[in-house]
Scaffold this motif. Structure first.
Motif, PDB file in Angstrom:
ATOM      1  N   VAL A 483      31.851 -29.472 -15.443  1.00  0.00           N
ATOM      2  CA  VAL A 483      32.578 -30.582 -16.035  1.00  0.00           C
ATOM      3  C   VAL A 483      34.055 -30.537 -15.646  1.00  0.00           C
ATOM      4  CG1 VAL A 483      32.972 -29.301 -18.179  1.00  0.00           C
ATOM      5  CG2 VAL A 483      33.088 -31.802 -18.178  1.00  0.00           C
ATOM      6  N   THR A 484      34.569 -31.676 -15.229  1.00  0.00           N
ATOM      7  CA  THR A 484      35.997 -31.812 -14.920  1.00  0.00           C
ATOM      8  C   THR A 484      36.622 -32.990 -15.672  1.00  0.00           C
ATOM      9  OG1 THR A 484      35.500 -33.162 -12.971  1.00  0.00           O
ATOM     10  CG2 THR A 484      35.773 -30.777 -12.638  1.00  0.00           C
ATOM     11  N   THR A 485      35.824 -34.030 -16.003  1.00  0.00           N
ATOM     12  CA  THR A 485      36.341 -35.159 -16.773  1.00  0.00           C
ATOM     13  C   THR A 485      35.337 -35.531 -17.854  1.00  0.00           C
ATOM     14  OG1 THR A 485      35.349 -36.866 -15.352  1.00  0.00           O
ATOM     15  CG2 THR A 485      37.556 -36.076 -14.760  1.00  0.00           C
ATOM     16  N   MET A 486      35.860 -36.210 -18.874  1.00  0.00           N
ATOM     17  CA  MET A 486      35.020 -36.635 -19.987  1.00  0.00           C
ATOM     18  C   MET A 486      35.590 -37.921 -20.571  1.00  0.00           C
ATOM     19  SD  MET A 486      34.536 -34.812 -23.668  1.00  0.00           S
ATOM     20  CE  MET A 486      34.094 -35.868 -25.052  1.00  0.00           C
ATOM     21  N   ARG A 487      34.674 -38.806 -21.063  1.00  0.00           N
ATOM     22  CA  ARG A 487      35.095 -40.020 -21.734  1.00  0.00           C
ATOM     23  C   ARG A 487      34.173 -40.282 -22.926  1.00  0.00           C
ATOM     24  NH1 ARG A 487      36.458 -45.832 -18.752  1.00  0.00           N
ATOM     25  NH2 ARG A 487      38.208 -46.370 -20.127  1.00  0.00           N
ATOM     26  N   PHE A 488      34.699 -40.984 -23.934  1.00  0.00           N
ATOM     27  CA  PHE A 488      33.953 -41.249 -25.164  1.00  0.00           C
ATOM     28  C   PHE A 488      34.026 -42.740 -25.490  1.00  0.00           C
ATOM     29  CE2 PHE A 488      34.612 -42.178 -29.671  1.00  0.00           C
ATOM     30  CZ  PHE A 488      33.402 -41.777 -30.208  1.00  0.00           C
ATOM     31  N   ARG A 489      32.950 -43.252 -26.130  1.00  0.00           N
ATOM     32  CA  ARG A 489      33.030 -44.613 -26.638  1.00  0.00           C
ATOM     33  C   ARG A 489      32.084 -44.781 -27.828  1.00  0.00           C
ATOM     34  NH1 ARG A 489      29.929 -48.429 -22.079  1.00  0.00           N
ATOM     35  NH2 ARG A 489      27.788 -47.867 -22.661  1.00  0.00           N
TER      36      ARG A 489
END
Length: 825
Positions: A483-489
């Motif tokens: 993992v290098t990036t993460m996003r939430f919604r």
């Protein structure tokens, strides 16, 4: 002397430009028909030399007309010039009074031809005036400069010129860039003089100005100044001496990269809590007769060990503000991470210095391993929405609204920024979510994450949430290893119309230290953390040395790292954080620190030590997290508050003559896969086990004593060989063996261990082969466990008859000459 630039300037002004034209017929002057001399000081001379050409195909004599003063020829004699040949003629201008003058020179050939040169010149009188006639510089610290100005006025006719300046004392110079050396008629200009002391004390000298003022051809300015040993700022290529001591710091000093600061024998530095930070080279050249004494806030190394060398020095650190508990915890947590790229130190060097990863919050600072947004500032940076949205606002929470038509279903989203989590592992997120809707039909709130820009993954869904009800959500995350990036919604699904909200969003990664630590703390701590190595020879260092980099190297020879008793802070003595660490120590000591004596967080550590003493520290004497390759000779590890020695997995220890005494917990502890070879050790009086070895390694112990330890004498999950060893009067069982391993016990004594039930050996599996040894209760109470015992020749259970508390044998002991018969003393 700095003369060249001024002489060039003078020459450029006084030499005329040679004309490239010609004038005359038959007799030709190789110059323009007219020539103007440069303005010339009265009673001085300007010269103009040109060529006379005989342009006739026969030899002829050239005759010159007479000239009126102030013009003349240097030689007015007729010239005999061969056919088509040349000769030089010099015309001179010698004004005896002010004014403008002109004239002409005619030449005639004896065969044919003539030429005429018209000329002019101005007689001037340069008069220079200057003030002041002497300069007294401000008192100036070594390494600093002070400037003073002399104003020069050209008050006569013509431009004044200063062609050179000579100094009698090299501590004084002229700032050429800030000075003017040609002063136009009727104007003034400044000369800027500089005092740069290299030592303390009074300094005097003169500056001699060479000018074109005929009455002041040499102007002498007297100079005086005082240098003091107060220093701050950048220090480059300086040698501090005993004669100029003490040097007093009035601010932090920095030795820039490529620069050197050397402290000679007898030098003293009074730091006043200011730091010495070295990017270049720093040397103390003390001797056994005259040492170097340094006190400072922190001595900070950003350079290799060969460039930070302390010899016969006494260094005392006085600064109270250095690495705090947070920094130690943060570094330790970082080094224990094993996911992704986190098995290497550089990844969290970036985290320490830059706290990479998260968006800044306007309502609070970014924190190590934590992002929080509550919209209290009415602005969520990087947050957005999509889908069916008529309006939005960010007033105490993120709010969107959509007014749809009847009978239709709609989807709206509130989405976080993209979080960069390089070197971190997202572990937990929590938030609040809310819907207020037209009360019919199916409604849902679905919570989703996306890693590395991939598809959205559902964490959970709330079906038919209460109308106008806030829901508190909390999720443990399972991101991929890379993992290098993460996003939430949050996805809102409804019919007709709905108001949707998100508040109090929090994301935590594995580098979160358990409390909110703002980046301002990192900014405070970063400058005080060394990133380089150090060498100490015959040096006393009162303080603690922390360093963090990819690779680190430390040398300690006849040197000590102790505690400054005037300051109270929790610290290790020597704290090293790197991918690779190398330590060389001889007759060194690390004593009385509140935490560990030697604390190393590294993937690999190579250490050679001889006759070191690590004692009186509040934590472990030695703590090494990572693979350690250690060769120890006659070291002493004693009176530390926790373990004497605690080393990581896969360590390789070759130890001779060590003494591990009276530590608060275990004497020696080693992780899985560690290989330990010990000869002639005394491991006594420690609060817990004498030796504690985990699985997958080996222990080979010869000619050693384990006495009066509070726990087991030896606890080992690895194959263990004991030869000529005494394990006596330990609070726990003498020898505790686990795992399916083969063990050997020869020529040894196990006696008086475990006063509760006098168990000497407890083997939980595998086999132990014993010969020519004394084992108390060997035939009954003294041995236990599900493993197998093989009792060979010479095993007895008689009292060994110790003659003293050091476990020497009485002359009549049954153990005397009771070892393997083929062995010799």
């Amino acid at each position: 002397m700095k003369t060249n630039q001024y002489l060039l300037l003078l020459s450029a002004m006084m030499l005329s430009v040679l004309g490239l034209g010609q004038t005359g017929t038959g007799v030709v002057f190789e110059t323009d028909a007219s020539y103007a001399f440069a303005a010339t000081t009265v009673d001085s001379t300007s010269n103009f030399t040109f060529e006379v050409i005989n342009d006739v195909g026969a030899e002829q004599t050239i005759y010159f007309s007479a000239l009126d003063a102030p013009f003349s020829l240097v030689d007015n004699s007729p010239l005999v010039i061969a056919a088509n040949d040349t000769a030089s003629v010099t015309l001179q201008f010698q004004p005896t009074e002010l004014g403008s003058f002109s004239g002409s020179l005619e030449a005639a050939g004896s065969v044919f031809g003539s030429a005429t040169l018209n000329f002019s010149g101005e007689g001037i009188q340069v008069v220079l005036e200057w003030t002041p006639e002497s300069l007294a510089f401000d008192t100036t610290a070594i390494g600093q400069t002070n400037s003073q100005i002399v104003s020069v006025t050209s008050s006569g006719n013509g431009d004044g010129v200063i062609s050179a300046i000579e100094f009698s004392n090299p501590v004084f110079t002229v700032d050429s860039a800030a000075s003017t050396f040609s002063i136009a008629e009727g104007t003034s200009a400044d000369l800027t003089f500089v005092f740069a002391p290299t030592g303390a004390g009074n300094q005097t000298g003169t500056a001699t100005l060479h000018t074109n003022d005929p009455n002041n051809a040499q102007v002498v300015i007297t100079l005086s100044a005082t240098g003091i040993s107060e220093v701050s700022g950048d220090i480059c290529d300086m040698v501090w001496t005993a004669e100029n001591s003490p040097y007093t710091l009035v601010g932090d000093i920095v030795v820039p990269e490529g620069c050197t600061l050397t402290l000679e024998a007898g030098t003293e530095v009074i730091g006043n809590d200011f730091d010495i930070e070295v990017f270049g080279s720093f040397y103390t050249n003390g001797t056994s007769q005259e040492g170097v004494i340094v006190s400072c806030g922190e001595l900070i190394s950003h350079t290799s060990k060969q460039q930070m060398v302390l010899t016969h020095a006494s260094v005392t650190e006085t600064n109270e503000v250095e690495i705090g508990d947070f920094d130690l915890r943060f570094l330790k947590v970082g080094n224990e991470i094993e996911n992704g790229t986190a098995d290497s130190l550089p990844y969290y060097l970036d985290a320490v210095y830059d706290f990479i990863g998260f968006y800044e919050n306007e309502n609070s600072e970014s924190h190590a391993g934590k992002y929080f947004e509550d919209w209290s500032d009415s602005n969520g940076q990087g947050w957005g929405h999509s889908g069916s949205v008529d309006s939005q606002n960010q007033n105490s929470y993120y709010n969107i609204y959509y007014d749809g038509s009847s009978g239709s279903n709609y989807t709206s989203y509130i989405t976080s920024p993209v979080f960069s989590v390089i070197g971190q592992v997202p572990q937990n997120l929590s938030f609040r979510a809310y819907m207020n809707y037209y009360n019919c039909c199916t409604k849902t709130m679905t919570y989703e994450v996306s890693y590395n820009g991939g598809s959205w993954e559902t964490l959970s869904t709330t079906n038919n949430p209460g109308n106008g009800v806030w829901y508190d959500l909390n999720f443990d995350l399972s991101p991929p290893a890379d993992v290098t990036t993460m996003r939430f919604r949050v996805k809102f699904y409804y019919r007709y119309w709905s108001t949707c909200r998100v508040d109090d969003f929090e994301l935590i990664t594995n580098i979160y230290p358990g409390e909110d630590i703002p980046t301002s703390l990192a900014a405070d701590f970063t400058p005080t953390l060394s990133t380089g190595g150090i060498e100490m020879y015959n040096t006393e260092y009162l303080g603690d040395f922390y360093s963090l980099n990819d690779t680190l190297s430390v040398v300690l020879e006849n040197s000590s790292i102790g505690v400054n008793p005037s300051r109270d802070k929790d610290s290790h003595g020597l704290g090293l954080y790197a991918d690779d660490v190398t330590i060389e120590s001889s007759n060194a000591s690390v004593s009385d620190h509140a935490l560990d004596g030697l604390h190393v967080e590294s993937l690999t550590t190579s250490w050679t030590s001889t006759e070191d003493v690590i004692d009186g520290n509040g934590g472990d004497g030695i703590f090494v997290n990572g693979d350690l390759d250690w060769t120890s000779t006659e070291d002493v590890i004693q009176d530390n508050g926790e373990d004497g020695i605690d080393v990581g997995a896969n360590s390789n220890l070759t130890i001779y003559g060590i003494e591990i005494w009276d530590n608060g917990a275990r004497g020696l502890a080693a992780g899985d896969g560690s290989v330990i070879d010990i000869d002639y050790a005394r491991i006594d009086g420690n609060g817990s086990h004498g030796i504690d070895l985990e699985n997958g390694g080996s222990l080979d112990l010869d000619n050693s004593r384990l006495l009066n330890n509070g726990g087991q004498g030896i606890q080992s999950g690895s194959p263990t060989t004991l030869n000529h060893c005494n394990l006596a009067f330990n609070g726990g069982t003498g020898l505790v063996l686990t795992g399916n391993n083969f063990h050997t016990l020869n020529n040894s004594v196990l006696w008086g261990n475990n006063e509760t039930n006098y168990t000497q050996i407890d083997i939980g599996g595998g086999v132990i082969s014993t010969s020519y040894s004394t084992v108390q209760g060997q035939s009954g109470y003294g041995v236990t466990g599900s493993g197998q015992f093989y009792w060979g020749e010479g095993v007895i259970e008689a009292d060994p008859l110790f003659a003293d508390d050091d476990l020497h044998l009485n002359t009549y002991s049954p153990c005397v000459d009771g070892g393997q018969p083929w062995l010799m003393d």
